[in-house]
Design an enzyme around this catalytic site. Sequence first.
Site, PDB file in Angstrom:
ATOM      1  N   SER A 110       0.973  -1.152  -0.105  1.00  0.00           N
ATOM      2  CA  SER A 110      -0.074  -0.127   0.147  1.00  0.00           C
ATOM      3  C   SER A 110       0.893   1.219  -0.071  1.00  0.00           C
ATOM      4  O   SER A 110       2.097   1.258   0.331  1.00  0.00           O
ATOM      5  CB  SER A 110      -0.958  -0.048   1.399  1.00  0.00           C
ATOM      6  OG  SER A 110      -1.540   1.275   1.389  1.00  0.00           O
ATOM      7  N   HIS A 111       0.266   2.325  -0.461  1.00  0.00           N
ATOM      8  CA  HIS A 111       0.930   3.529  -0.180  1.00  0.00           C
ATOM      9  C   HIS A 111       1.008   4.048   1.312  1.00  0.00           C
ATOM     10  O   HIS A 111       1.790   5.179   1.492  1.00  0.00           O
ATOM     11  CB  HIS A 111       0.151   4.588  -1.252  1.00  0.00           C
ATOM     12  CG  HIS A 111       0.401   4.413  -2.759  1.00  0.00           C
ATOM     13  ND1 HIS A 111      -0.298   3.396  -3.421  1.00  0.00           N
ATOM     14  CD2 HIS A 111       0.968   5.268  -3.386  1.00  0.00           C
ATOM     15  CE1 HIS A 111       0.172   3.616  -4.652  1.00  0.00           C
ATOM     16  NE2 HIS A 111       0.962   4.724  -4.816  1.00  0.00           N
ATOM     17  N   SER A 112       0.174   3.439   1.888  1.00  0.00           N
ATOM     18  CA  SER A 112       0.165   3.773   3.417  1.00  0.00           C
ATOM     19  C   SER A 112       0.685   2.949   4.250  1.00  0.00           C
ATOM     20  O   SER A 112       0.142   1.678   4.262  1.00  0.00           O
ATOM     21  CB  SER A 112      -1.406   4.142   3.736  1.00  0.00           C
ATOM     22  OG  SER A 112      -1.450   4.204   5.078  1.00  0.00           O
TER      23      SER A 112
ATOM     24  N   LEU B 147      -2.948   0.436  -5.405  1.00  0.00           N
ATOM     25  CA  LEU B 147      -3.298   1.188  -6.571  1.00  0.00           C
ATOM     26  C   LEU B 147      -1.898   1.777  -7.089  1.00  0.00           C
ATOM     27  O   LEU B 147      -0.944   1.891  -6.593  1.00  0.00           O
ATOM     28  CB  LEU B 147      -4.322   2.338  -6.368  1.00  0.00           C
ATOM     29  CG  LEU B 147      -4.130   3.052  -5.106  1.00  0.00           C
ATOM     30  CD1 LEU B 147      -3.406   4.397  -5.477  1.00  0.00           C
ATOM     31  CD2 LEU B 147      -5.583   3.359  -4.846  1.00  0.00           C
TER      32      LEU B 147
END
Length: 125
Positions: free
Chosen positions: A8-10, A68
């Site tokens: 994830s980006h987070s 994403l």
Amino acid sequence: MVGLVLISHSPGLAAEAAALARGIAGSEVPVAAAGGTQDGELGTSLDLVEQAVAAVDQGDGVLLIPDLGSSVLTARLLEEPGKVVLADVPFVEGAIAAAVTAGAGAGLAEVLAAAEESRAYRKLQ
């Protein structure tokens, strides 16, 4: 057992999704979070993903589940047919389905198929 890497980006999202997957599927399922950049910011890190793959690889294959954008591109850099595969699935639902199936002792193809089935799950009928 098949390992899972949630990309994830987070950092927080990856960690919490991994904790949820382990909580539902069982703590013996090898699930790693690879979220954010090396300095904990939003983004993706090839190094973090490589470390996560190494941490969960028990010899039965690793399923990569990205959220994403650049996490998908990063995951594609690590694909190895039959060994490390990318799942195009909903992040949370795919992670849960994959973790439960991996925990039941299924092989990489079956774990991927279970994750892919999560795309059709409807919350309202």
